[in-house]
Design a protein around this motif. Structure first.
Motif, PDB file in Angstrom:
ATOM      1  N   ALA A 178     -30.277 -64.466 126.967  1.00 48.67           N
ATOM      2  CA  ALA A 178     -30.714 -65.619 126.458  1.00 48.67           C
ATOM      3  C   ALA A 178     -29.691 -66.826 127.345  1.00 48.67           C
ATOM      4  O   ALA A 178     -29.609 -67.972 126.899  1.00 48.67           O
ATOM      5  N   GLY A 179     -29.640 -66.453 128.631  1.00 50.35           N
ATOM      6  CA  GLY A 179     -28.978 -67.149 129.716  1.00 50.35           C
ATOM      7  C   GLY A 179     -30.285 -68.199 130.089  1.00 50.35           C
ATOM      8  O   GLY A 179     -31.127 -68.363 129.179  1.00 50.35           O
ATOM      9  N   ILE A 180     -30.314 -69.044 131.300  1.00 52.27           N
ATOM     10  CA  ILE A 180     -31.024 -69.779 131.605  1.00 52.27           C
ATOM     11  C   ILE A 180     -32.210 -69.136 131.920  1.00 52.27           C
ATOM     12  O   ILE A 180     -33.305 -69.642 131.308  1.00 52.27           O
ATOM     13  N   ALA A 181     -32.777 -68.006 132.475  1.00 55.59           N
ATOM     14  CA  ALA A 181     -33.860 -67.362 132.788  1.00 55.59           C
ATOM     15  C   ALA A 181     -34.495 -67.119 131.347  1.00 55.59           C
ATOM     16  O   ALA A 181     -35.814 -67.143 131.037  1.00 55.59           O
ATOM     17  N   GLY A 182     -33.604 -66.333 130.297  1.00 56.55           N
ATOM     18  CA  GLY A 182     -34.422 -65.766 129.324  1.00 56.55           C
ATOM     19  C   GLY A 182     -34.584 -67.042 128.344  1.00 56.55           C
ATOM     20  O   GLY A 182     -35.732 -66.816 127.672  1.00 56.55           O
ATOM     21  N   SER A 183     -33.715 -67.764 128.305  1.00 57.90           N
ATOM     22  CA  SER A 183     -34.121 -69.093 127.218  1.00 57.90           C
ATOM     23  C   SER A 183     -35.158 -69.926 128.006  1.00 57.90           C
ATOM     24  O   SER A 183     -36.009 -70.587 127.139  1.00 57.90           O
ATOM     25  N   CYS A 184     -35.278 -70.166 129.365  1.00 54.88           N
ATOM     26  CA  CYS A 184     -36.428 -70.743 129.873  1.00 54.88           C
ATOM     27  C   CYS A 184     -37.867 -69.973 129.502  1.00 54.88           C
ATOM     28  O   CYS A 184     -38.869 -70.692 129.008  1.00 54.88           O
ATOM     29  N   PHE A 185     -38.001 -68.653 129.457  1.00 55.21           N
ATOM     30  CA  PHE A 185     -38.921 -68.036 129.201  1.00 55.21           C
ATOM     31  C   PHE A 185     -39.244 -68.134 127.839  1.00 55.21           C
ATOM     32  O   PHE A 185     -40.455 -68.136 127.438  1.00 55.21           O
ATOM     33  N   ALA A 186     -38.369 -67.922 126.975  1.00 58.79           N
ATOM     34  CA  ALA A 186     -38.461 -68.193 125.517  1.00 58.79           C
ATOM     35  C   ALA A 186     -38.973 -69.408 124.962  1.00 58.79           C
ATOM     36  O   ALA A 186     -39.885 -69.612 124.300  1.00 58.79           O
ATOM     37  N   ALA A 187     -38.485 -70.428 125.940  1.00 61.60           N
ATOM     38  CA  ALA A 187     -39.034 -71.966 125.497  1.00 61.60           C
ATOM     39  C   ALA A 187     -40.459 -71.888 125.933  1.00 61.60           C
ATOM     40  O   ALA A 187     -41.348 -72.793 125.570  1.00 61.60           O
ATOM     41  N   ALA A 188     -40.768 -71.223 127.278  1.00 63.44           N
ATOM     42  CA  ALA A 188     -42.135 -71.423 127.627  1.00 63.44           C
ATOM     43  C   ALA A 188     -43.252 -70.867 126.602  1.00 63.44           C
ATOM     44  O   ALA A 188     -44.257 -71.191 126.234  1.00 63.44           O
ATOM     45  N   LEU A 189     -42.798 -69.685 125.947  1.00 60.88           N
ATOM     46  CA  LEU A 189     -43.518 -68.549 125.184  1.00 60.88           C
ATOM     47  C   LEU A 189     -43.536 -69.776 123.908  1.00 60.88           C
ATOM     48  O   LEU A 189     -44.923 -69.767 123.094  1.00 60.88           O
ATOM     49  N   GLY A 190     -42.781 -70.616 123.393  1.00 64.46           N
ATOM     50  CA  GLY A 190     -42.655 -71.359 122.364  1.00 64.46           C
ATOM     51  C   GLY A 190     -43.545 -72.722 122.545  1.00 64.46           C
ATOM     52  O   GLY A 190     -43.704 -73.596 121.411  1.00 64.46           O
ATOM     53  N   SER A 191     -43.707 -72.891 123.582  1.00 66.17           N
ATOM     54  CA  SER A 191     -44.467 -74.446 123.882  1.00 66.17           C
ATOM     55  C   SER A 191     -45.978 -74.256 124.009  1.00 66.17           C
ATOM     56  O   SER A 191     -46.506 -75.418 123.815  1.00 66.17           O
ATOM     57  N   PHE A 192     -46.471 -73.171 124.005  1.00 67.43           N
ATOM     58  CA  PHE A 192     -48.124 -72.927 123.911  1.00 67.43           C
ATOM     59  C   PHE A 192     -48.462 -72.369 122.630  1.00 67.43           C
ATOM     60  O   PHE A 192     -48.062 -71.131 122.147  1.00 67.43           O
ATOM     61  N   GLU A 193     -49.637 -72.897 121.889  1.00 68.24           N
ATOM     62  CA  GLU A 193     -50.144 -72.515 121.062  1.00 68.24           C
ATOM     63  C   GLU A 193     -50.638 -71.101 121.184  1.00 68.24           C
ATOM     64  O   GLU A 193     -50.599 -70.404 119.951  1.00 68.24           O
ATOM     65  N   ILE A 194     -51.106 -70.641 122.220  1.00 64.38           N
ATOM     66  CA  ILE A 194     -51.583 -69.502 122.352  1.00 64.38           C
ATOM     67  C   ILE A 194     -50.550 -68.358 121.940  1.00 64.38           C
ATOM     68  O   ILE A 194     -51.068 -67.149 121.499  1.00 64.38           O
TER      69      ILE A 194
END
Length: 506
Positions: A58-74
């Motif tokens: 959950a560093g920058i790469a992991g947290s950015c990817f998690a944030a991306a998954l959490g940002s889209f309804e799909i």
């Protein structure tokens, strides 16, 4: 050739942060109130839990990817796990240091610690060439700032806050380390102690954590850094080569406000200054290994003088003499007076003794950064520079992103942005898989297309950065003269410069 990434800071493209859905997040000062999924961080359990996507790191790469998954309804129906040894709440609760940098405007996300910049000046010490990307907006590259400088801690915290803000009840955080990686065959409910890339489509990775929790997942995303444990478990080879250099970084204070980034190529490695608010700046100095102890051990006052010299001396031999005169413990010979030496050199270069101009090989003036007046105490740090690339970015139900897949020299500032592009590409393929009803861990529809797209792009980018490094390392007179002439000629063609910037931005 835009000014590079800095340890602790990242130049990030505007388009990338919008695609990841983290730019607009605002959060009150103080501790973030953690609700729902965060307060229900898993405790010890002997029963394996199956997730759709498990992000390791959950560093920058992991947290950015998690944030991306959490940002889209799909992606809202995906069951997602994030695993990291550290508590995500500590990241979300990050507060900037209360030093002179703090302006007190912390009611929202720490936007005054995010510096937009659209002006970059690149120079060559030996070749006396210069490239001025000084009017990118007016010359039609963008109606907005093409890049931002942001502290890694600030961006990392923003990603954690984005997850909290979006109230992602489908995301669960596990605090712990991966201690074993095996395979679970769902067709016969058996577990193999050895992970295999040739497993059937009904076989899932199984992860044992230091907290004795077991996770099974349809897709594992490895974002656990350049020494990725998941990459080793998956038996994905990775080649690495040292540059025999260190990146030396520090926080500086100018004698005036500045919004321009500066980079100068020295034979010992490039030195770059990236602008921050209120006259502050971040320095990254890529330096040959045999000089790094000298620069780490000199006093702050001496270090400031060396930075000013590195950007203002016309002849490299004069600067090399200073570097070679410094003892390895950072002390100076009694016969060497840096103030006297600096003033004498400047006066000999410029009849008016100006601190603000040099000339290139076309006898044209070069814009220089403001004088460095101070340095934040204890801000100097060093880290070894390497280039690395995995043989491939996937295995059976495993994808590598960010430094787990690739690293490069920081001179172009593209290492972090390349990792962000990994996340964007993987998210796009996962979206398509969901829309078509495909398996999100499928090699055919997700993992191989991700590898085919990102591997070639990263290899080309790494090659460009590496060849640029080697080109400016050369001290051959024919090479240095040619690159100086080419830089100065290129500087006269705004259209070509704009195309260079566009290729980096998009």
């Amino acid at each position: 050739m835009l000014v590079g990434w800095v340890y602790g800071y990242s130049p990030i493209k505007r388009r990338s942060v919008h695609k990841l859905g983290i730019w607009k997040i605002r959060c009150p000062v103080g501790n973030v109130v953690v609700k729902g999924y965060l307060s229900a961080i898993k405790t010890r359990s002997d029963n394996p839990i199956t997730y759709d996507v498990t992000i390791i790191g959950a560093g920058i790469a992991g947290s950015c990817f998690a944030a991306a998954l959490g940002s889209f309804e799909i992606f809202k129906n995906l069951k997602i796990a994030v695993v990291d040894p550290n508590d995500i709440k500590d990241v979300a609760n990050w507060i900037p240091p209360t030093d002179s940098f703090n302006t007190g405007a912390w009611k929202y996300t720490y936007a005054d610690r995010v510096m937009p910049y659209s002006k970059v000046v690149v120079t060559d010490f030996l070749g006396q060439g210069s490239l001025n990307f000084a009017d990118l907006i007016s010359e039609g590259v963008s109606s907005e700032h093409p890049a931002f400088l942001i502290e890694n801690s600030n961006l990392h915290s923003a990603c954690a806050k984005a997850l909290i803000h979006n109230n992602n009840s489908n995301i669960t955080f596990f605090q712990g380390k991966v201690v074993n990686f095996s395979s679970f065959d769902s067709s016969n409910s058996t577990t193999s102690h050895n992970y295999s890339d040739n497993a059937s489509s009904l076989t899932f990775p199984q992860i044992l954590l230091s907290s004795n929790q077991t996770i099974r997942s349809k897709l594992v995303v490895a974002a656990d850094g350049s020494n990725s444990l998941i990459r080793r478990y998956a038996n994905i080879p990775s080649s690495s080569l040292s540059y025999n250099q260190f990146g030396l970084v520090a926080n500086l204070v100018f004698d005036q406000l500045n919004q321009t980034a500066f980079q100068r190529f020295l034979p010992t490695g490039p030195i770059a200054i990236l602008p921050l608010s209120n006259g502050f700046a971040n320095l990254v100095w890529s330096i040959d290994s045999h000089y790094v102890d000298k620069l780490k051990n000199v006093s702050d006052i001496t270090f400031i003088k060396l930075v000013n010299m590195a950007f203002r001396y016309q002849n490299y031999s004069d600067f090399e003499y200073i570097l070679n005169s410094i003892h390895h413990d950072g002390s100076l010979p009694e016969s060497l007076d840096l103030d006297q030496e600096f003033n004498w050199r400047i006066n000999s270069q410029n009849q008016n003794g100006s601190f603000s101009t040099l000339i290139n090989s076309f006898n044209e003036p070069i814009q220089l950064p403001p004088l460095v007046m101070d340095i934040t105490p204890n801000s100097r740090q060093g880290f070894p520079l390497r280039i690395s690339n995995s043989k491939k970015y996937y295995s059976s139900r495993i994808a590598l992103i960010g430094d787990a897949a690739h690293t490069m020299h920081p001179l172009a500032g593209m290492g972090f942005n390349s990792g962000v592009t990994d996340s964007i590409q993987l998210c796009s393929l996962l979206k398509n898989a969901i829309l078509t009803g495909s398996d999100i861990g499928s090699k055919e529809y997700v993992l191989k297309p991700y590898n085919d797209k990102r591997y070639s792009q990263n290899v080309l980018l790494q090659a460009a950065v590496d060849h640029t490094f080697l080109l400016f390392q050369s001290q051959n007179k024919m090479v240095t003269c040619s690159r100086g002439i080419l830089m100065n000629l290129l500087n006269k063609f705004p259209l070509i410069k704009n195309n260079i910037v566009k290729s980096i931005m998009y």
